[in-house]
Design a protein around this motif. Structure first.
Motif, PDB file in Angstrom:
ATOM      1  N   ALA A  25     -14.565  -0.068   7.306  1.00 36.01           N
ATOM      2  CA  ALA A  25     -13.460   0.854   7.529  1.00 36.01           C
ATOM      3  C   ALA A  25     -13.935   2.266   7.837  1.00 36.01           C
ATOM      4  N   TYR A  61      -3.462   4.860   6.903  1.00 43.21           N
ATOM      5  CA  TYR A  61      -4.228   3.642   7.154  1.00 43.21           C
ATOM      6  C   TYR A  61      -3.319   2.434   6.913  1.00 43.21           C
ATOM      7  N   SER A  96      -3.223  -0.761   8.802  1.00 43.03           N
ATOM      8  CA  SER A  96      -4.102  -1.917   9.006  1.00 43.03           C
ATOM      9  C   SER A  96      -4.515  -1.900  10.469  1.00 43.03           C
ATOM     10  N   SER A  97      -5.642  -2.490  10.742  1.00 41.90           N
ATOM     11  CA  SER A  97      -6.088  -2.544  12.138  1.00 41.90           C
ATOM     12  C   SER A  97      -5.126  -3.403  12.962  1.00 41.90           C
ATOM     13  N   HIS A  99      -8.859   1.730  12.105  1.00 39.21           N
ATOM     14  CA  HIS A  99      -8.144   1.570  10.844  1.00 39.21           C
ATOM     15  C   HIS A  99      -7.204   2.719  10.482  1.00 39.21           C
ATOM     16  N   SER A 100      -7.250   3.845  11.202  1.00 36.68           N
ATOM     17  CA  SER A 100      -6.461   5.000  10.769  1.00 36.68           C
ATOM     18  C   SER A 100      -5.739   5.694  11.912  1.00 36.68           C
TER      19      SER A 100
END
Length: 177
Positions: free
Chosen positions: A25, A125, A127-128, A146-147
């Protein structure tokens, strides 16, 4: 101690902790004995400061979400509390914790969202998977895998946050790993 531009270096007393999923992450938990930024300037006059994406309270990390939020500048605190309230309204059975030094809302014993405050922006964040699925709606924001970074001048709309959270809830409910 000298380092690359933007990299925080302190004395031997600094300790970085990185868990395996933490590396993926790109997050780091930083324990600092002093409240100093990489340029050795004070980041905040409040009881805490931000080092990377980890809030440091007088040499120790926040232990609760409330502790984290209470140490922030009031404007940042209000915005992150808005996100917190929105997510808990959408998913009432969330559990609050601090994970990787960040406020975390868990759902079904898995991280649903993290949120943080940094010196010049805040991060969310979800989730991907959610970021990838809704990337067209995120084109006005700086994102990583991720962010999502945002500012007080350009906050995340409630509808977008709700959509991101719903995608991640769907993926958790389907047991996606």
């Amino acid at each position: 101690m000298a380092g690359r531009a933007g990299e925080h270096r302190n004395s031997d007393q600094e300790r970085r902790c990185r868990a395996p999923s933490d590396r993926r992450a790109g997050l780091s938990a930083i324990f600092l004995p002093t409240l100093r930024h990489s340029s050795e300037e004070q980041v905040s006059e409040r009881s805490g400061t931000v080092a990377g994406d980890t809030l440091v309270l007088m040499g120790e990390k926040a232990k609760t979400v409330d502790e984290y939020l209470n140490a922030l500048d009031p404007a940042y605190r209000a915005e992150l509390e808005r996100l917190r309230a929105l997510v808990t309204q959408l998913v009432p059975d969330t559990e609050e914790t601090i994970s990787y030094g960040m406020p975390t809302l868990k759902y079904r014993n898995r991280a649903l969202v993290y949120f943080t405050a940094s010196k010049k922006h805040m991060s969310f964040y979800p989730s991907s998977w959610a970021i990838e699925e809704l990337k067209d709606q995120l084109k006005d924001y700086k994102t990583t895998e991720h962010s999502i970074q945002f500012t007080l001048e350009k906050t995340l709309p409630s509808r977008l946050v709700a959509d991101l959270v719903r995608v991640h809830v769907r993926e958790i409910d389907s047991n996606r790993q």
